[in-house]
Design a protein around this motif. Structure first.
Motif, PDB file in Angstrom:
ATOM      1  N   ARG A 137       1.924   9.962   2.500  1.00 14.79           N
ATOM      2  CA  ARG A 137       2.981   9.549   3.434  1.00 14.79           C
ATOM      3  C   ARG A 137       3.127  10.587   4.549  1.00 14.79           C
ATOM      4  O   ARG A 137       3.015  11.785   4.302  1.00 14.79           O
ATOM      5  CB  ARG A 137       4.306   9.404   2.714  1.00 14.79           C
ATOM      6  CG  ARG A 137       4.352   8.226   1.776  1.00 14.79           C
ATOM      7  CD  ARG A 137       5.753   8.063   1.190  1.00 14.79           C
ATOM      8  NE  ARG A 137       5.796   6.942   0.281  1.00 14.79           N
ATOM      9  CZ  ARG A 137       5.930   5.664   0.649  1.00 14.79           C
ATOM     10  NH1 ARG A 137       6.045   5.363   1.924  1.00 14.79           N
ATOM     11  NH2 ARG A 137       5.956   4.709  -0.249  1.00 14.79           N
ATOM     12  N   THR A 146       1.189   6.525  -0.808  1.00 11.23           N
ATOM     13  CA  THR A 146       1.344   5.098  -0.586  1.00 11.23           C
ATOM     14  C   THR A 146      -0.055   4.507  -0.440  1.00 11.23           C
ATOM     15  O   THR A 146      -1.052   5.219  -0.566  1.00 11.23           O
ATOM     16  CB  THR A 146       2.212   4.813   0.659  1.00 11.23           C
ATOM     17  OG1 THR A 146       2.512   3.418   0.715  1.00 11.23           O
ATOM     18  CG2 THR A 146       1.529   5.250   1.939  1.00 11.23           C
ATOM     19  N   GLN A 147      -0.131   3.216  -0.199  1.00  8.70           N
ATOM     20  CA  GLN A 147      -1.427   2.585   0.029  1.00  8.70           C
ATOM     21  C   GLN A 147      -1.424   1.943   1.401  1.00  8.70           C
ATOM     22  O   GLN A 147      -0.412   1.379   1.838  1.00  8.70           O
ATOM     23  CB  GLN A 147      -1.722   1.554  -1.054  1.00  8.70           C
ATOM     24  CG  GLN A 147      -2.004   2.228  -2.402  1.00  8.70           C
ATOM     25  CD  GLN A 147      -2.336   1.237  -3.484  1.00  8.70           C
ATOM     26  OE1 GLN A 147      -1.465   0.524  -3.938  1.00  8.70           O
ATOM     27  NE2 GLN A 147      -3.581   1.216  -3.884  1.00  8.70           N
ATOM     28  N   ASP A 148      -2.567   2.031   2.090  1.00 10.79           N
ATOM     29  CA  ASP A 148      -2.664   1.470   3.432  1.00 10.79           C
ATOM     30  C   ASP A 148      -2.861  -0.046   3.360  1.00 10.79           C
ATOM     31  O   ASP A 148      -2.855  -0.631   2.275  1.00 10.79           O
ATOM     32  CB  ASP A 148      -3.776   2.161   4.236  1.00 10.79           C
ATOM     33  CG  ASP A 148      -5.175   1.942   3.691  1.00 10.79           C
ATOM     34  OD1 ASP A 148      -5.393   1.022   2.875  1.00 10.79           O
ATOM     35  OD2 ASP A 148      -6.079   2.703   4.089  1.00 10.79           O
ATOM     36  N   ASP A 149      -3.031  -0.666   4.496  1.00 19.23           N
ATOM     37  CA  ASP A 149      -3.166  -2.129   4.562  1.00 19.23           C
ATOM     38  C   ASP A 149      -4.386  -2.648   3.815  1.00 19.23           C
ATOM     39  O   ASP A 149      -4.420  -3.807   3.413  1.00 19.23           O
ATOM     40  CB  ASP A 149      -3.223  -2.592   6.020  1.00 19.23           C
ATOM     41  CG  ASP A 149      -1.902  -2.395   6.734  1.00 19.23           C
ATOM     42  OD1 ASP A 149      -0.858  -2.279   6.059  1.00 19.23           O
ATOM     43  OD2 ASP A 149      -1.915  -2.355   7.987  1.00 19.23           O
ATOM     44  N   ASP A 150      -5.389  -1.793   3.616  1.00 22.15           N
ATOM     45  CA  ASP A 150      -6.593  -2.187   2.887  1.00 22.15           C
ATOM     46  C   ASP A 150      -6.490  -1.878   1.397  1.00 22.15           C
ATOM     47  O   ASP A 150      -7.423  -2.137   0.641  1.00 22.15           O
ATOM     48  CB  ASP A 150      -7.825  -1.495   3.475  1.00 22.15           C
ATOM     49  CG  ASP A 150      -8.115  -1.970   4.892  1.00 22.15           C
ATOM     50  OD1 ASP A 150      -7.939  -3.173   5.168  1.00 22.15           O
ATOM     51  OD2 ASP A 150      -8.501  -1.122   5.725  1.00 22.15           O
ATOM     52  N   GLU A 191     -11.574   9.698   1.032  1.00 21.78           N
ATOM     53  CA  GLU A 191     -11.591   8.279   1.387  1.00 21.78           C
ATOM     54  C   GLU A 191     -12.867   7.566   0.949  1.00 21.78           C
ATOM     55  O   GLU A 191     -12.863   6.360   0.742  1.00 21.78           O
ATOM     56  CB  GLU A 191     -11.377   8.124   2.887  1.00 21.78           C
ATOM     57  CG  GLU A 191     -10.004   8.608   3.319  1.00 21.78           C
ATOM     58  CD  GLU A 191      -9.836   8.626   4.823  1.00 21.78           C
ATOM     59  OE1 GLU A 191     -10.791   8.265   5.553  1.00 21.78           O
ATOM     60  OE2 GLU A 191      -8.744   9.014   5.273  1.00 21.78           O
ATOM     61  N   SER A 239      -5.401   4.607  -0.981  1.00 23.49           N
ATOM     62  CA  SER A 239      -4.332   5.589  -1.042  1.00 23.49           C
ATOM     63  C   SER A 239      -4.292   6.466   0.196  1.00 23.49           C
ATOM     64  O   SER A 239      -5.327   6.831   0.746  1.00 23.49           O
ATOM     65  CB  SER A 239      -4.498   6.466  -2.279  1.00 23.49           C
ATOM     66  OG  SER A 239      -4.364   5.669  -3.436  1.00 23.49           O
ATOM     67  N   THR A 240      -3.074   6.798   0.597  1.00 22.22           N
ATOM     68  CA  THR A 240      -2.827   7.721   1.695  1.00 22.22           C
ATOM     69  C   THR A 240      -1.618   8.577   1.348  1.00 22.22           C
ATOM     70  O   THR A 240      -0.819   8.221   0.488  1.00 22.22           O
ATOM     71  CB  THR A 240      -2.554   6.994   3.034  1.00 22.22           C
ATOM     72  OG1 THR A 240      -1.374   6.202   2.904  1.00 22.22           O
ATOM     73  CG2 THR A 240      -3.711   6.108   3.443  1.00 22.22           C
TER      74      THR A 240
END
Length: 66
Positions: A35, A25-29, A7, A32-33
């Protein structure tokens, strides 16, 4: 396999999510994360390619031992 996203290194380029969208996927910011439930790669053959596609090397894929 185990997937780890550093991160502190991730810049949110999204190459992993474009390459293997069923795993990343991508978080709200915009970072990358992995799933939920896909921490083992979900059997995707594209996970290693997604790690190679990261421009800053934030995605690491390792084989589970044992």
């Amino acid at each position: 396999m185990d997937i780890h996203i550093d991160e502190d290194t991730c810049i949110g380029a999204g190459q992993c999510a474009l390459t293997a969208p069923e795993v990343f996927t991508q978080d709200d910011d915009g970072y990358s994360t992995v799933r939920p439930g896909k921490e083992d790669g979900g059997g995707s053959a594209l996970v290693r390619e997604a790690a190679r596609a990261c421009p800053v090397g934030a995605v690491r894929v390792t084989e589970r031992v044992g």
